[in-house]
Design an enzyme around this catalytic site. Structure first.
Site, PDB file in Angstrom:
ATOM      1  N   LEU A  50      21.822 130.138  34.838  1.00 58.19           N
ATOM      2  CA  LEU A  50      21.179 129.896  36.196  1.00 58.19           C
ATOM      3  C   LEU A  50      20.237 128.857  35.964  1.00 58.19           C
ATOM      4  O   LEU A  50      19.120 128.896  35.198  1.00 58.19           O
ATOM      5  CB  LEU A  50      20.654 130.973  36.988  1.00 58.19           C
ATOM      6  CG  LEU A  50      21.341 132.308  37.384  1.00 58.19           C
ATOM      7  CD1 LEU A  50      20.576 133.029  38.211  1.00 58.19           C
ATOM      8  CD2 LEU A  50      22.662 131.711  38.163  1.00 58.19           C
ATOM      9  N   LYS A  51      20.485 127.842  36.765  1.00 54.59           N
ATOM     10  CA  LYS A  51      19.255 126.610  36.627  1.00 54.59           C
ATOM     11  C   LYS A  51      18.082 127.223  37.625  1.00 54.59           C
ATOM     12  O   LYS A  51      18.243 127.572  38.804  1.00 54.59           O
ATOM     13  CB  LYS A  51      19.737 125.449  37.517  1.00 54.59           C
ATOM     14  CG  LYS A  51      20.659 124.522  36.535  1.00 54.59           C
ATOM     15  CD  LYS A  51      20.435 124.055  35.121  1.00 54.59           C
ATOM     16  CE  LYS A  51      21.151 123.340  34.424  1.00 54.59           C
ATOM     17  NZ  LYS A  51      20.605 122.737  33.089  1.00 54.59           N
ATOM     18  N   ASP A  83      17.799 128.323  33.018  1.00 50.00           N
ATOM     19  CA  ASP A  83      17.407 127.025  32.374  1.00 50.00           C
ATOM     20  C   ASP A  83      16.505 126.043  33.384  1.00 50.00           C
ATOM     21  O   ASP A  83      16.988 125.970  34.342  1.00 50.00           O
ATOM     22  CB  ASP A  83      18.783 126.364  32.176  1.00 50.00           C
ATOM     23  CG  ASP A  83      18.409 124.953  31.311  1.00 50.00           C
ATOM     24  OD1 ASP A  83      17.347 124.601  31.111  1.00 50.00           O
ATOM     25  OD2 ASP A  83      19.322 124.241  31.302  1.00 50.00           O
ATOM     26  N   ASN A 131      14.916 122.944  32.624  1.00 53.57           N
ATOM     27  CA  ASN A 131      14.766 121.616  32.294  1.00 53.57           C
ATOM     28  C   ASN A 131      13.426 120.908  32.400  1.00 53.57           C
ATOM     29  O   ASN A 131      13.147 120.005  33.052  1.00 53.57           O
ATOM     30  CB  ASN A 131      16.023 121.021  33.154  1.00 53.57           C
ATOM     31  CG  ASN A 131      17.336 121.207  32.769  1.00 53.57           C
ATOM     32  OD1 ASN A 131      17.962 121.774  33.584  1.00 53.57           O
ATOM     33  ND2 ASN A 131      17.858 120.720  31.368  1.00 53.57           N
ATOM     34  N   LYS A 158      22.785 120.416  21.158  1.00 52.76           N
ATOM     35  CA  LYS A 158      23.707 119.691  21.768  1.00 52.76           C
ATOM     36  C   LYS A 158      23.989 118.483  21.011  1.00 52.76           C
ATOM     37  O   LYS A 158      23.098 117.710  20.482  1.00 52.76           O
ATOM     38  CB  LYS A 158      23.058 119.162  23.154  1.00 52.76           C
ATOM     39  CG  LYS A 158      22.875 119.952  24.150  1.00 52.76           C
ATOM     40  CD  LYS A 158      22.434 119.501  25.446  1.00 52.76           C
ATOM     41  CE  LYS A 158      22.296 120.343  26.447  1.00 52.76           C
ATOM     42  NZ  LYS A 158      21.481 119.787  27.596  1.00 52.76           N
TER      43      LYS A 158
HETATM   44  O1  NPG Z   1      28.779 122.673  31.117  1.00 55.59           O
HETATM   45  O2  NPG Z   1      28.281 120.848  30.533  1.00 55.59           O
HETATM   46  C1  NPG Z   1      27.998 121.713  31.196  1.00 55.59           C
HETATM   47  C2  NPG Z   1      26.623 121.872  32.017  1.00 55.59           C
HETATM   48  C3  NPG Z   1      25.472 122.452  31.146  1.00 55.59           C
HETATM   49  O3  NPG Z   1      23.841 122.818  32.456  1.00 55.59           O
HETATM   50  C4  NPG Z   1      24.421 122.291  31.633  1.00 55.59           C
HETATM   51  N1  NPG Z   1      23.831 121.264  31.147  1.00 55.59           N
HETATM   52  O4  NPG Z   1      20.400 120.897  30.981  1.00 55.59           O
HETATM   53  O5  NPG Z   1      21.702 121.722  29.682  1.00 55.59           O
HETATM   54  C5  NPG Z   1      21.290 121.056  30.866  1.00 55.59           C
HETATM   55  C6  NPG Z   1      22.668 120.450  31.627  1.00 55.59           C
HETATM   56  C7  NPG Z   1      22.680 119.078  31.629  1.00 55.59           C
HETATM   57  C8  NPG Z   1      23.794 118.531  32.349  1.00 55.59           C
HETATM   58  C9  NPG Z   1      22.005 118.435  30.982  1.00 55.59           C
HETATM   59  C10 NPG Z   1      23.790 117.204  32.246  1.00 55.59           C
HETATM   60  C11 NPG Z   1      22.013 116.731  31.135  1.00 55.59           C
HETATM   61  C12 NPG Z   1      23.103 116.458  31.652  1.00 55.59           C
END
Ligand code: NPG
Length: 369
Positions: free
Chosen positions: A164-165, A191, A193, A265
């Site tokens: 969950l964001k 998450d 961010n 990542k």
């Molecule tokens: O499944 O690709 C996916 C999305 C996963 O939440 C996700 N990514 O902060 O990890 C993150 C976020 C993100 C997405 C970050 C796009 C940056 C760009």
């Protein structure tokens, strides 16, 4: 077998998301993706740059990535004669930062090299499993009802864990309700961010009662010490994402006690080979890792599935089905989820086959140098 690099195509595509994806740093509705195609004396290879349109997640952004590749990285790469993918990072090392741009270039060279040799990324990396558990990332909504409906849909699709964001004002209550909905056995994590501050540490500790797998990057990327303090105060494992941009930053964060879990990542750390080194370090230090996602197309997702098959990836990654974000993918073999798992591609190279007609249809620009 070193490759002679001949040309580089910058291919920009526009892909609409099936639904807007809201995080603490913005809303994504459409991806403007930069793909790189290298032409070599042994065939072509494709890479995908994960930089977003705006520098809100990290300092990189897609126009900037294209520019730095064109004016700096590509000339440096081609200037020194034939090369292997393993040498790409070394040739690009004089240029500071720009990990996503560097990763995309290395990826394209890797794809060409592996295809030419008839090998897959999975084998090059030393991965073992042929399928990996699939997690899904759920955005922020206007209402709790919308969130719960969305989560229920993903549970029905069989995902192995839910992320969950969260952000200030959207944390304890959504997490409480989702935990009730999915039950205690479902892997659940959050998450932020970078949306919180050190003064929120006490508040964030209130998430401990929900039995989360981890809390990801609640504090700013530079605040490694703040994450270490949170890790000491909270029973929920602290996971770093944005703070980890290299092997060195991973090693330091682990030593400081700021990274009890690491989200790897490849784009954020400069490529799949650096990602592999971070994996090895984390295995050595006993730190669990998982593979993050950056809304990749089938190119990036294929490679992520191979990476996530390494033994240290003990937590499900953000490797959801292609249809989670896109109605139609640019590959003929998009990622699907079966029994909560994604199959690692078996084809040579990064493991995808392009849907050339669709790719051409959604191309917004193509320049070859
Ligand atoms: O499944 O690709 C996916 C999305 C996963 O939440 C996700 N990514 O902060 O990890 C993150 C976020 C993100 C997405 C970050 C796009 C940056 C760009």
């Amino acid at each position: 077998m070193p490759l002679q690099l001949r040309h580089l195509e910058f291919r920009r595509i526009a892909l609409d998301l099936v639904t807007p994806f809201r995080t603490s740093f913005g809303v994504e509705t459409r991806r403007d993706v930069l793909l790189l195609r290298v032409e070599t004396d042994h065939g072509d290879g494709w890479g995908e740059c994960v930089a977003l349109q705006e520098p809100r997640y990290s300092p990189e952004f897609v126009d900037g990535a294209q520019l730095v590749v064109r004016d700096h990285l590509w000339p440096a790469l081609t200037g020194g004669g034939p090369l292997t993918a393993a040498e790409v990072a070394h040739r690009l090392a004089p240029f500071k930062g720009h990990q996503m741009a560097k990763a995309a270039l290395e990826m394209a060279v890797l794809d060409a090299e592996l295809r030419a040799a008839g090998r897959r990324l999975h084998d090059l990396l030393g991965a073992e499993r042929e399928r990996v558990p699939s997690g899904v990332s759920v955005g922020i909504f206007d209402t709790l009802d919308e969130l719960l409906a969305q989560v229920q849909g993903y549970v029905d699709e069989g995902y192995a864990r839910i992320k969950l964001k969260i952000e200030p004002g959207w944390d304890l209550e959504p997490v409480r309700l989702v935990r009730e909905l999915v039950g205690d056995d479902m892997g659940l994590q959050v998450d932020a961010n970078t949306a919180y501050e050190r003064s929120d540490i006490e508040h964030l500790c209130r998430l401990d009662e929900f039995g989360l797998l981890l809390i990801e990057q609640p504090l700013p990327e530079e605040d490694v010490v703040g994450h270490a303090r949170l890790a000491r105060a909270s029973s929920t494992p602290v996971c770093l994402d944005e703070s980890i941009v290299s092997l060195q930053t991973a090693a330091d964060a682990i030593e400081l006690g700021a990274a009890e879990v690491v989200n790897i990542k490849p784009g954020r750390v400069g490529g799949y080979l650096e990602a592999r080194r971070i994996h090895d370090l984390c295995v050595d230090r006993g730190v669990p890792v998982w593979c993050g996602g950056m809304l990749e197309t089938g190119i990036g997702r294929a490679a992520n599935a191979a990476l996530a098959a390494l033994p240290g990836f003990t937590l499900p990654g953000d490797i959801s089905a292609s249809t989670r974000f896109y109605r139609r993918d640019i590959v003929r073999d998009p990622i699907t989820v079966t029994d909560g798992h994604v199959a690692v591609p078996t084809a040579p190279g990064l493991g995808f086959e392009l849907d050339v007609a669709f790719l051409d249809e959604i191309t917004t620009a193509s320049v070859t140098i």
